[in-house]
Every structure is written in structure tokens, then in C-alpha cells.
Scaffold this motif. Structure first.
Motif, PDB file in Angstrom:
ATOM      1  N   MET A   1       0.695  -1.219   0.087  1.00 35.87           N
ATOM      2  CA  MET A   1       0.037  -0.026   0.099  1.00 35.87           C
ATOM      3  C   MET A   1       1.000   1.265  -0.047  1.00 35.87           C
ATOM      4  O   MET A   1       1.958   1.103   0.664  1.00 35.87           O
ATOM      5  CB  MET A   1      -0.992   0.079   1.256  1.00 35.87           C
ATOM      6  N   LEU A   2       0.303   2.524  -0.506  1.00 38.49           N
ATOM      7  CA  LEU A   2       1.118   3.646  -0.804  1.00 38.49           C
ATOM      8  C   LEU A   2       0.730   4.489   0.536  1.00 38.49           C
ATOM      9  O   LEU A   2      -0.286   4.843   0.643  1.00 38.49           O
ATOM     10  CB  LEU A   2       0.778   4.128  -1.970  1.00 38.49           C
ATOM     11  N   PRO A   3       1.596   4.927   1.340  1.00 42.11           N
ATOM     12  CA  PRO A   3       1.382   5.784   2.428  1.00 42.11           C
ATOM     13  C   PRO A   3       1.060   7.224   1.912  1.00 42.11           C
ATOM     14  O   PRO A   3       1.657   7.856   0.899  1.00 42.11           O
ATOM     15  CB  PRO A   3       2.698   5.725   3.223  1.00 42.11           C
ATOM     16  N   LEU A   4       0.230   7.991   2.525  1.00 43.58           N
ATOM     17  CA  LEU A   4      -0.067   9.292   2.535  1.00 43.58           C
ATOM     18  C   LEU A   4       1.171  10.255   2.467  1.00 43.58           C
ATOM     19  O   LEU A   4       1.088  11.332   1.724  1.00 43.58           O
ATOM     20  CB  LEU A   4      -1.338   9.935   3.268  1.00 43.58           C
ATOM     21  N   ASP A   5       2.376   9.756   3.295  1.00 43.20           N
ATOM     22  CA  ASP A   5       3.243  11.090   3.409  1.00 43.20           C
ATOM     23  C   ASP A   5       4.312  10.705   2.383  1.00 43.20           C
ATOM     24  O   ASP A   5       5.395  11.293   2.521  1.00 43.20           O
ATOM     25  CB  ASP A   5       4.049  10.823   4.650  1.00 43.20           C
TER      26      ASP A   5
ATOM     27  N   GLY B   1      -3.725   1.470   7.604  1.00 40.49           N
ATOM     28  CA  GLY B   1      -2.371   2.145   7.829  1.00 40.49           C
ATOM     29  C   GLY B   1      -1.687   1.595   9.052  1.00 40.49           C
ATOM     30  O   GLY B   1      -2.024   0.422   9.660  1.00 40.49           O
ATOM     31  N   THR B   2      -0.850   2.222   9.552  1.00 40.09           N
ATOM     32  CA  THR B   2      -0.090   1.752  10.708  1.00 40.09           C
ATOM     33  C   THR B   2       0.093   3.005  11.757  1.00 40.09           C
ATOM     34  O   THR B   2      -0.463   4.156  11.214  1.00 40.09           O
ATOM     35  CB  THR B   2       1.418   1.502  10.334  1.00 40.09           C
ATOM     36  N   VAL B   3       0.048   2.638  12.777  1.00 38.76           N
ATOM     37  CA  VAL B   3       0.327   3.574  13.965  1.00 38.76           C
ATOM     38  C   VAL B   3       1.482   3.568  14.408  1.00 38.76           C
ATOM     39  O   VAL B   3       2.079   2.399  15.186  1.00 38.76           O
ATOM     40  CB  VAL B   3      -0.762   3.535  15.106  1.00 38.76           C
ATOM     41  N   ASP B   4       2.503   4.621  14.742  1.00 42.43           N
ATOM     42  CA  ASP B   4       3.762   4.582  15.199  1.00 42.43           C
ATOM     43  C   ASP B   4       3.676   4.607  16.771  1.00 42.43           C
ATOM     44  O   ASP B   4       2.415   4.711  17.488  1.00 42.43           O
ATOM     45  CB  ASP B   4       4.625   5.566  14.860  1.00 42.43           C
ATOM     46  N   GLU B   5       4.824   4.716  17.478  1.00 42.06           N
ATOM     47  CA  GLU B   5       4.838   4.721  19.006  1.00 42.06           C
ATOM     48  C   GLU B   5       4.068   5.918  19.613  1.00 42.06           C
ATOM     49  O   GLU B   5       3.680   5.846  20.581  1.00 42.06           O
ATOM     50  CB  GLU B   5       6.271   4.502  19.573  1.00 42.06           C
ATOM     51  N   SER B   6       4.245   7.142  18.924  1.00 39.28           N
ATOM     52  CA  SER B   6       3.638   8.344  19.382  1.00 39.28           C
ATOM     53  C   SER B   6       2.056   8.282  19.383  1.00 39.28           C
ATOM     54  O   SER B   6       1.450   9.254  19.687  1.00 39.28           O
ATOM     55  CB  SER B   6       4.357   9.282  18.668  1.00 39.28           C
ATOM     56  N   GLY B   7       1.714   7.316  18.550  1.00 41.53           N
ATOM     57  CA  GLY B   7       0.177   7.553  18.360  1.00 41.53           C
ATOM     58  C   GLY B   7      -0.368   7.974  16.834  1.00 41.53           C
ATOM     59  O   GLY B   7      -1.391   8.060  16.460  1.00 41.53           O
ATOM     60  N   LYS B   8       0.822   8.468  16.240  1.00 43.24           N
ATOM     61  CA  LYS B   8       0.569   9.070  14.884  1.00 43.24           C
ATOM     62  C   LYS B   8       0.158   8.086  13.618  1.00 43.24           C
ATOM     63  O   LYS B   8       0.936   6.915  13.913  1.00 43.24           O
ATOM     64  CB  LYS B   8       1.779   9.990  14.430  1.00 43.24           C
ATOM     65  N   GLU B   9      -0.734   8.030  13.066  1.00 41.57           N
ATOM     66  CA  GLU B   9      -1.516   7.324  11.821  1.00 41.57           C
ATOM     67  C   GLU B   9      -0.579   7.577  10.702  1.00 41.57           C
ATOM     68  O   GLU B   9      -0.578   8.823  10.319  1.00 41.57           O
ATOM     69  CB  GLU B   9      -2.892   7.390  11.830  1.00 41.57           C
ATOM     70  N   LYS B  10      -0.203   6.433  10.082  1.00 38.98           N
ATOM     71  CA  LYS B  10      -0.012   6.566   8.675  1.00 38.98           C
ATOM     72  C   LYS B  10      -0.830   6.238   7.639  1.00 38.98           C
ATOM     73  O   LYS B  10      -0.980   4.630   7.805  1.00 38.98           O
ATOM     74  CB  LYS B  10       1.360   6.227   8.440  1.00 38.98           C
ATOM     75  N   ILE B  11      -1.628   6.699   6.812  1.00 39.58           N
ATOM     76  CA  ILE B  11      -2.957   5.997   6.249  1.00 39.58           C
ATOM     77  C   ILE B  11      -2.180   5.765   4.950  1.00 39.58           C
ATOM     78  O   ILE B  11      -1.593   6.615   4.181  1.00 39.58           O
ATOM     79  CB  ILE B  11      -4.006   7.157   6.206  1.00 39.58           C
TER      80      ILE B  11
END
Length: 264
Positions: free
Chosen positions: A1-5, A232-242
Motif C-alpha cells: 500500500m502507498l502511504p499518504l506521506d 495504515g499503521t500507528v507509530d509509537e507516538s500514536g501518529k497514524e500513517k494512512i
């Protein structure tokens, strides 16, 4: 999948706009009505569903027209609709096979990949079981109509022929009497198939809600709008990468390489 960032590189100059939308608004692409505003399939699940919806639209079109006709003209429309119904029954198993092949993900929160929950799988199975129950009641009649007076026409005989030799199963032309042909025309009543049609409609309405489809369409302002499962995924800080699309969606949109540099 292609991340939004990540940047998206297009072969052309058309930008991609990602819009979060919980429901698919507007028509799904039909090959007989190729409108730019229609949603087009971006992955295999959507492609199968798009095909099913095309056949469903054809079938409903014939049945609706039959309601405004009488006698022979009415039966003619019903006959065409039943042929589409047979096609629908032929392609539904592939759709169901694709659904059940998706991985199960029962955890709450953001899903890391396109998946379904066990409850979604179980409920899909219940709707599909109802389709098969009604299908088993009507399939012989539908098959006879399609093969003998519908898409094919039987090798009609003055009297019924009792086959003595080996039947060539490669031939769709069944030897039946004209009396049997007349009886098949008498079977062309829409009400006889409504339980089956209703069960298919309920199944399609439910699987349409499953988060497994990727769609895109061309907007009037020249952008491409996508409608995809929220994963997507969620990093350790809780930030989502959709993620915005799968590899098949990237190919459908004729995007460049899946290796994207980070955006500034």
C-alpha cells in the motif's frame, strides 16, 4: 500500500486527490454507460463487484420494462431478464470466493491491511447461504429457460425425443418437443423468481459494506478521487500513517513506480 506521506508520480499531469468518505456516492461504472463520473474498480474485489452490478443493472432493466408491457412483449422482457439472472448466478461464486479469501483481522482500531472481521465473514456466509437456498429451488427452471428459449434455442422436435445414444454435452441445443417449449414460455412470470432475486439483492447490499474495495473516479476539475478502505499503521507516538491504495490500484491509475521518495 502507498502511504499518504509519500509523493505520487503520475505519467500524466493529472493530480490525485484523497478524500475521506464513509460511503460510496454516485454510480458504479457500467460498460454500456461509460461516464467519467462513475466509480471505477481499482482492485480485484471491486472489479468483481463492478461486473456483478453491471449484470444486475441489465437484469433489473429488463424486469422493469416488463412491468409496462403485456402478453408476448412482457414475456420477452422477462425472458431476457432471466438470462441475465442466470449470468448473475454464474459469477456470484467468484465474488464470494474473493471475499472469504481476505485475511481475518478482529482487533479494534486502524486495520494494517485490507481485511474483514470474523463477524463480517460469518454474516456474509449467512446471506450467501440464503442465495443458495433460493437458487436450488429455481436453478433447473432458469437453466431450462436460458438453454431452450433464451440465450440458446433448443432443437425443437415435433414429438419428444428419448435419447438412445450418448448425449453430446458440448452442445447446448437440447432436443425437446414443441409442447415443452410452450410450457417454458408459460413459466416466464417474474413472481416465480422474486424470492431468489430478493436474496441476491440482500447479499449484494451487505457485501457492498465490506471494507475491501478500492474505487476511483475522474472529477470535473481534472483530479482523480479515490474511495478506499481506511488502513495504515500507528507509530509509537500514536501518529497514524494512512495508506491510499494497493499495487493494483496504482496500476489501474497508471501511476509510476511504487518506490516513492519522501515528501518535503
Amino acid at each position: 500500500m502507498l502511504p499518504l506521506d509519500k509523493k505520487i508520480h503520475l505519467k500524466g499531469s493529472v493530480p490525485v486527490t484523497i478524500v475521506e468518505d464513509n460511503s460510496l456516492q454516485g454510480p458504479i461504472f457500467h460498460p454500456g454507460i461509460p461516464q467519467n463520473s462513475s466509480w471505477r474498480a481499482g482492485n480485484n474485489a471491486a472489479s468483481q463487484y463492478q461486473g456483478i452490478q453491471s449484470v444486475w443493472k441489465n437484469m433489473v432493466g429488463y424486469f422493469n420494462k416488463s412491468q409496462n408491457e403485456h402478453g408476448y412483449d412482457k414475456k420477452l422482457q422477462v425472458k431476457s431478464g432471466i438470462c441475465e439472472l442466470k449470468t448473475l448466478l454464474d459469477i456470484l461464486p467468484q465474488m464470494h470466493k474473493i471475499i472469504v479469501s481476505h485475511p481475518i483481522y478482529n482487533k479494534s482500531g486502524l486495520r494494517p491491511y485490507i481485511s474483514i472481521t470474523q463477524s463480517e465473514l460469518d454474516e456474509t456466509g449467512l446471506f450467501y447461504k440464503k442465495v443458495n437456498v433460493e437458487k436450488n429451488k429455481a436453478i433447473n427452471k432458469i437453466q431450462k429457460i436460458r438453454n431452450n428459449i433464451g440465450s440458446h434455442f433448443s432443437d425443437a422436435q415435433i414429438v419428444k425425443i428419448i435419447p438412445r445414444g450418448k448425449i453430446d454435452k458440448r452442445s447446448s441445443r437440447e432436443k425437446v418437443s414443441w409442447d415443452e417449449v410452450i410450457l417454458l414460455w408459460e413459466l416466464l412470470e417474474l413472481n416465480s423468481f422474486m424470492d431468489l432475486i430478493t436474496s441476491i439483492h440482500a447479499y449484494l447490499n451487505f457485501i457492498n459494506t465490506l471494507p475491501i474495495y478500492e474505487w476511483y473516479r475522474y472529477e470535473e476539475n481534472g483530479t482523480i478521487r479515490t474511495h478506499v478502505p481506511r488502513i495504515g499503521t500507528v507509530d509509537e507516538s500514536g501518529k497514524e500513517k494512512i495508506c491510499i491504495m494497493s499495487e493494483s490500484m496504482r496500476i489501474a491509475l497508471s501511476l509510476g513506480s511504487s518506490k516513492f521518495p519522501e515528501s518535503n
